[in-house]
Design a protein around this motif. Structure first.
Motif, short mmCIF file in Angstrom:
data_model
loop_
_atom_site.label_atom_id
_atom_site.label_comp_id
_atom_site.label_asym_id
_atom_site.label_seq_id
_atom_site.Cartn_x
_atom_site.Cartn_y
_atom_site.Cartn_z
N ASP A 42 0.87 -1.17 0.00
CA ASP A 42 0.00 0.00 0.00
C ASP A 42 0.91 1.23 0.00
O ASP A 42 2.04 1.16 0.48
CB ASP A 42 -0.87 -0.04 1.26
CG ASP A 42 -1.87 1.08 1.30
OD1 ASP A 42 -1.63 2.02 2.09
OD2 ASP A 42 -2.85 1.04 0.55
N ALA A 43 0.43 2.33 -0.48
CA ALA A 43 1.25 3.54 -0.53
C ALA A 43 1.72 3.97 0.86
O ALA A 43 2.77 4.59 1.00
CB ALA A 43 0.48 4.68 -1.18
N LEU A 54 5.63 1.75 -6.16
CA LEU A 54 5.32 2.32 -7.48
C LEU A 54 5.09 1.24 -8.53
O LEU A 54 4.22 1.38 -9.40
CB LEU A 54 6.42 3.28 -7.92
CG LEU A 54 6.58 4.52 -7.03
CD1 LEU A 54 7.71 5.39 -7.56
CD2 LEU A 54 5.29 5.31 -6.95
N ALA A 57 1.57 -0.06 -7.99
CA ALA A 57 0.57 0.89 -8.47
C ALA A 57 0.47 0.87 -9.99
O ALA A 57 -0.63 0.91 -10.55
CB ALA A 57 0.91 2.29 -7.97
N GLN A 60 -1.16 -2.48 -11.11
CA GLN A 60 -2.58 -2.47 -10.78
C GLN A 60 -3.37 -1.56 -11.73
O GLN A 60 -4.43 -1.94 -12.22
CB GLN A 60 -2.79 -2.01 -9.34
CG GLN A 60 -4.23 -2.10 -8.88
CD GLN A 60 -4.39 -1.69 -7.43
OE1 GLN A 60 -3.65 -0.84 -6.93
NE2 GLN A 60 -5.34 -2.29 -6.76
N GLY A 61 -2.84 -0.38 -12.00
CA GLY A 61 -3.52 0.54 -12.92
C GLY A 61 -3.65 -0.03 -14.32
O GLY A 61 -4.71 0.09 -14.95
#
Length: 88
Positions: A42-43, A54, A57, A60-61
Motif C-alpha cells: 500500500d502507498a 510504485l 501501483a 494495478q492501474g
C-alpha cells in the motif's frame, strides 16, 4: 438521450462492478508472480521500498484499465446484438 443509452446504464454499472472484481483478482495473482508475496504494498506501507510501491501501483492501474475496457466493449457489443444499436 437515446433509449438504448438509458437502458444500458444499469448494465454498465453492473459491468463496472464485475470488471472491478475481475481486475482485483487478476492483480492479486499477477503480484504473486512478480514479487512472490501474498499482499501488494500500500502507498502507506512504511516497510516497503518506493520501487515496490510504485511498481504495484503501475501494474494495478494497467490491469484495471485493460479489464475495464474489455468488459465495457464486450457489454456494448452484446447490447448491439440484442437491441441493434450501440449504447453510447
Amino acid at each position: 438521450m437515446k433509449g438504448s443509452k438509458i437502458a444500458y446504464k444499469p448494465v454498465g454499472i453492473a459491468l463496472g462492478m464485475v470488471s472491478g472484481m475481475l481486475a482485483g483478482a487478476a492483480f492479486k495473482q499477477t503480484w504473486k508472480l512478480i514479487e512472490g508475496e501474498g499482499d501488494a504494498p500500500d502507498a502507506l506501507d512504511e516497510d516497503r521500498p518506493w520501487r515496490q510501491i510504485l511498481l504495484a501501483a503501475a501494474v494495478q492501474g494497467a490491469i484495471f484499465a485493460v479489464v475495464k475496457a474489455a468488459v465495457e466493449r464486450s457489454g456494448a457489443q452484446a447490447t448491439r446484438r440484442v437491441t441493434g444499436t450501440w449504447p453510447a
